[in-house]
Design a protein around this motif. Structure first.
Motif, PDB file in Angstrom:
ATOM      1  N   UNK A  32     -12.952   7.513   3.552  1.00  0.00           N
ATOM      2  CA  UNK A  32     -13.078   8.103   4.890  1.00  0.00           C
ATOM      3  C   UNK A  32     -13.551   7.064   5.912  1.00  0.00           C
ATOM      4  N   UNK A  33     -14.318   6.082   5.443  1.00  0.00           N
ATOM      5  CA  UNK A  33     -14.788   5.022   6.355  1.00  0.00           C
ATOM      6  C   UNK A  33     -13.680   4.017   6.659  1.00  0.00           C
ATOM      7  N   UNK A  34     -12.566   4.096   5.942  1.00  0.00           N
ATOM      8  CA  UNK A  34     -11.411   3.263   6.288  1.00  0.00           C
ATOM      9  C   UNK A  34     -10.979   2.255   5.238  1.00  0.00           C
ATOM     10  N   UNK A  35     -11.617   2.235   4.068  1.00  0.00           N
ATOM     11  CA  UNK A  35     -11.164   1.277   3.039  1.00  0.00           C
ATOM     12  C   UNK A  35      -9.833   1.740   2.456  1.00  0.00           C
ATOM     13  N   UNK A  36      -9.005   0.778   2.056  1.00  0.00           N
ATOM     14  CA  UNK A  36      -7.668   1.109   1.524  1.00  0.00           C
ATOM     15  C   UNK A  36      -7.434   0.561   0.116  1.00  0.00           C
ATOM     16  N   UNK A  37      -8.249  -0.404  -0.293  1.00  0.00           N
ATOM     17  CA  UNK A  37      -8.102  -0.959  -1.654  1.00  0.00           C
ATOM     18  C   UNK A  37      -9.470  -0.839  -2.332  1.00  0.00           C
ATOM     19  N   UNK A  38      -9.480  -0.318  -3.555  1.00  0.00           N
ATOM     20  CA  UNK A  38     -10.733   0.019  -4.230  1.00  0.00           C
ATOM     21  C   UNK A  38     -10.736  -0.501  -5.658  1.00  0.00           C
ATOM     22  N   UNK A  39     -11.841  -1.096  -6.057  1.00  0.00           N
ATOM     23  CA  UNK A  39     -11.973  -1.514  -7.453  1.00  0.00           C
ATOM     24  C   UNK A  39     -13.432  -1.730  -7.779  1.00  0.00           C
ATOM     25  N   UNK A  40     -13.676  -2.501  -8.822  1.00  0.00           N
ATOM     26  CA  UNK A  40     -15.053  -2.762  -9.215  1.00  0.00           C
ATOM     27  C   UNK A  40     -15.230  -4.240  -9.497  1.00  0.00           C
ATOM     28  N   UNK A  63      -7.225  -5.458   9.970  1.00  0.00           N
ATOM     29  CA  UNK A  63      -6.581  -5.725   8.679  1.00  0.00           C
ATOM     30  C   UNK A  63      -7.128  -4.736   7.643  1.00  0.00           C
ATOM     31  N   UNK A  64      -6.316  -4.399   6.622  1.00  0.00           N
ATOM     32  CA  UNK A  64      -6.786  -3.472   5.594  1.00  0.00           C
ATOM     33  C   UNK A  64      -8.099  -3.941   4.967  1.00  0.00           C
ATOM     34  N   UNK A  65      -8.972  -2.989   4.677  1.00  0.00           N
ATOM     35  CA  UNK A  65     -10.284  -3.292   4.099  1.00  0.00           C
ATOM     36  C   UNK A  65     -10.254  -3.010   2.597  1.00  0.00           C
ATOM     37  N   UNK A  66     -10.760  -3.965   1.837  1.00  0.00           N
ATOM     38  CA  UNK A  66     -10.848  -3.783   0.385  1.00  0.00           C
ATOM     39  C   UNK A  66     -12.311  -3.798  -0.027  1.00  0.00           C
ATOM     40  N   UNK A  67     -12.623  -3.017  -1.052  1.00  0.00           N
ATOM     41  CA  UNK A  67     -13.996  -3.025  -1.565  1.00  0.00           C
ATOM     42  C   UNK A  67     -13.946  -2.982  -3.090  1.00  0.00           C
ATOM     43  N   UNK A  68     -14.709  -3.861  -3.708  1.00  0.00           N
ATOM     44  CA  UNK A  68     -14.900  -3.759  -5.162  1.00  0.00           C
ATOM     45  C   UNK A  68     -16.326  -4.154  -5.524  1.00  0.00           C
ATOM     46  N   UNK A  88       0.833  -1.209   0.000  1.00  0.00           N
ATOM     47  CA  UNK A  88       0.000   0.000   0.000  1.00  0.00           C
ATOM     48  C   UNK A  88       0.867   1.258   0.000  1.00  0.00           C
ATOM     49  N   UNK A  89       1.958   1.188   0.726  1.00  0.00           N
ATOM     50  CA  UNK A  89       2.868   2.340   0.782  1.00  0.00           C
ATOM     51  C   UNK A  89       3.440   2.628  -0.607  1.00  0.00           C
ATOM     52  N   UNK A  90       3.852   1.538  -1.285  1.00  0.00           N
ATOM     53  CA  UNK A  90       4.430   1.702  -2.634  1.00  0.00           C
ATOM     54  C   UNK A  90       3.400   2.216  -3.630  1.00  0.00           C
ATOM     55  N   UNK A  91       2.117   1.968  -3.339  1.00  0.00           N
ATOM     56  CA  UNK A  91       1.044   2.460  -4.229  1.00  0.00           C
ATOM     57  C   UNK A  91       0.642   3.894  -3.878  1.00  0.00           C
ATOM     58  N   UNK A  92       1.204   4.444  -2.807  1.00  0.00           N
ATOM     59  CA  UNK A  92       0.850   5.817  -2.427  1.00  0.00           C
ATOM     60  C   UNK A  92      -0.233   5.865  -1.363  1.00  0.00           C
ATOM     61  N   UNK A  93      -0.427   4.775  -0.614  1.00  0.00           N
ATOM     62  CA  UNK A  93      -1.362   4.795   0.513  1.00  0.00           C
ATOM     63  C   UNK A  93      -2.618   3.982   0.260  1.00  0.00           C
ATOM     64  N   UNK A  94      -3.052   3.935  -1.000  1.00  0.00           N
ATOM     65  CA  UNK A  94      -4.215   3.105  -1.332  1.00  0.00           C
ATOM     66  C   UNK A  94      -3.954   2.414  -2.659  1.00  0.00           C
ATOM     67  N   UNK A  95      -4.586   1.275  -2.861  1.00  0.00           N
ATOM     68  CA  UNK A  95      -4.347   0.517  -4.102  1.00  0.00           C
ATOM     69  C   UNK A  95      -5.640   0.420  -4.909  1.00  0.00           C
ATOM     70  N   UNK A  96      -5.449   0.258  -6.217  1.00  0.00           N
ATOM     71  CA  UNK A  96      -6.599   0.132  -7.121  1.00  0.00           C
ATOM     72  C   UNK A  96      -6.671  -1.320  -7.625  1.00  0.00           C
ATOM     73  N   UNK A  97      -7.812  -1.932  -7.398  1.00  0.00           N
ATOM     74  CA  UNK A  97      -8.080  -3.293  -7.909  1.00  0.00           C
ATOM     75  C   UNK A  97      -8.770  -3.129  -9.271  1.00  0.00           C
ATOM     76  N   UNK A  98      -8.685  -4.143 -10.125  1.00  0.00           N
ATOM     77  CA  UNK A  98      -9.313  -4.016 -11.448  1.00  0.00           C
ATOM     78  C   UNK A  98     -10.844  -4.027 -11.328  1.00  0.00           C
ATOM     79  N   UNK A  99     -11.526  -4.052 -12.480  1.00  0.00           N
ATOM     80  CA  UNK A  99     -12.996  -4.040 -12.480  1.00  0.00           C
ATOM     81  C   UNK A  99     -13.535  -5.367 -12.973  1.00  0.00           C
ATOM     82  N   UNK A 100     -14.773  -5.371 -13.435  1.00  0.00           N
ATOM     83  CA  UNK A 100     -15.431  -6.602 -13.871  1.00  0.00           C
ATOM     84  C   UNK A 100     -14.633  -7.298 -14.968  1.00  0.00           C
TER      85      UNK A 100
END
Ligand SMILES: C[S+](C)CC[C@H](N)C(=O)O
Ligand SMILES: N[C@@H](CCS)C(=O)O
Ligand SMILES: [Zn+2]
Length: 349
Positions: free
Chosen positions: A308-316, A269-274, A16-28
């Motif tokens: 803001x709710x605390x997620x760190x990895x985001x995608x679709x 643990x870090x929270x991810x959402x897609x 996450x640090x190497x990604x700049x604090x948050x990471x991007x997961x791919x989409x569908x």
């Protein structure tokens, strides 16, 4: 990332640090295959393309990398030994296809990184391009996904399916994906507590050292789709040492905020959402039908709140596209691509 990534407590924080604090997961993934013309009306669904069009699988991974993804999920969601055998493939062929799913994603990453390096060479010193890290995540769909009847959206497997049945169903596939060089195992669209428990026990019994994430789905914003509380499912993930992130996928955007709060009650643990687009899956016709589906812009308008709710990895997930990922990437930072300019760092050194 090398062959067979070792899990350490700093694996996810470092990434996450190497990604700049948050990471991007791919989409569908399946969605993008279909956009390119693939017909997924098949018990193997997106995994069918591992047999019919591996070059398209590679193309779709590249689409997502070019859109800014730091994590690409392999075409193995519905790729199971049992599913391939039902198609008449041998056990050996089935295992080779599972391995190929990871190799194809690794090839796409190599092509992408080479392209970034070429772009960098063509840039002036002040525009030097830095490639964000990319992880290859081996997708592991639930037993319900293999059933190909949409039961990953009910979590109802009937009384005949026990913890042991589920562990045996997944065991060999997990071993193969671990040995294929994936950086992380993505247990996704987990519909019930039983399957989360089976994964946790399997990871321990097999002494798996590859990091993993557990991602659940919900249709009410409080429980996973089986009706069992998200907080209890997240607690199972929390107690499994191989799990480096816990989250939610293939769930309508409107439920995500509350679910992040539930997960954070059970784990640090870090929270991810897609999330998916908000549409509903019609398993009989293998197609998505409109509900109050949020379009890309609506989806992306939630991203700041989820962060803001605390997620760190985001995608679709299903029915999201590279455009969704580009928009998420822009919403999280001013950069619109995984190739970020290093000019200010270079100048300040
Ligand atoms: C994530 S769902 C849309 C995948 C497809 C489903 N398991 C089916 O085969 O119908
Ligand atoms: N990653 C999967 C979908 C999970 S619901 C795919 O698109 O193949
Ligand atoms: Zn999905």
């Amino acid at each position: 990332m090398g062959l067979v990534t070792e899990n350490t407590p700093s694996f996810m924080p470092d990434f996450l640090k190497r990604c700049g604090g948050h990471a991007i997961i791919d989409g569908g993934f399946a969605t993008e295959l279909e956009r390119h013309g693939a017909d997924l009306n098949d018990p193997l669904w997106s995994a069918k393309c591992l047999i019919t069009s591996p070059q398209l699988v590679r193309r779709v991974h590249l689409d997502y990398l070019e859109a800014g993804a730091n994590i690409i999920l392999t075409a193995s969601y519905q790729a199971t030994i049992q599913g391939f055998e039902a198609k008449g493939l041998s056990r050996e062929e089935a295992e080779t296809l599972l391995k190929r799913s990871v190799e194809i994603a690794c090839e796409a990453r190599e092509i992408y990184e080479e392209n970034c390096a070429k772009d960098s060479l063509n840039s002036t010193e002040n525009e030097r391009i830095a490639t964000s890290p990319v992880l290859v995540a081996a997708s592991i769909g639930s037993y319900g996904a293999y059933l190909a009847d949409g039961s990953e959206y009910s979590g109802d497997y009937g009384d005949a399916i026990t913890l042991e049945t589920l562990k045996e169903f997944h065991r060999r596939r997990v071993q193969i994906l671990v040995n294929s060089g994936a950086d992380i195992l993505a247990f996704e669209t987990i519909p019930n507590k039983l399957e989360a428990k089976a994964y946790a026990e399997l990871l321990q019994e097999e002494h798996i050292t590859t990091p993993a994430w557990f991602s659940f789905n919900s249709k009410d914003g409080i429980n996973v789709v089986s009706g069992e509380p998200m907080v209890e499912c997240a607690a199972i993930a929390d107690s499994c040492k191989q799990v480096v992130a816990v989250g939610i996928n293939c769930t309508p955007p409107r439920y995500i905020h509350g679910l992040i709060t539930s997960i954070r009650k059970a784990t640090e643990k870090p929270v991810l959402i897609y999330p998916n687009s908000g549409e509903t899956y019609d398993a009989e016709h293998k197609e998505w039908v409109p509900s109050t589906g949020a379009v890309d812009e609506d989806f992306v308008s939630y991203v700041g709140k989820w962060r803001d709710a605390g997620a760190l990895l985001f995608g679709g997930c299903c029915r999201t596209t590279p455009n969704t990922i580009r928009a998420i990437s822009r919403a999280l930072s001013d950069k619109s691509s995984a190739c970020s300019t290093l000019s200010s760092n270079v100048n300040n050194k």
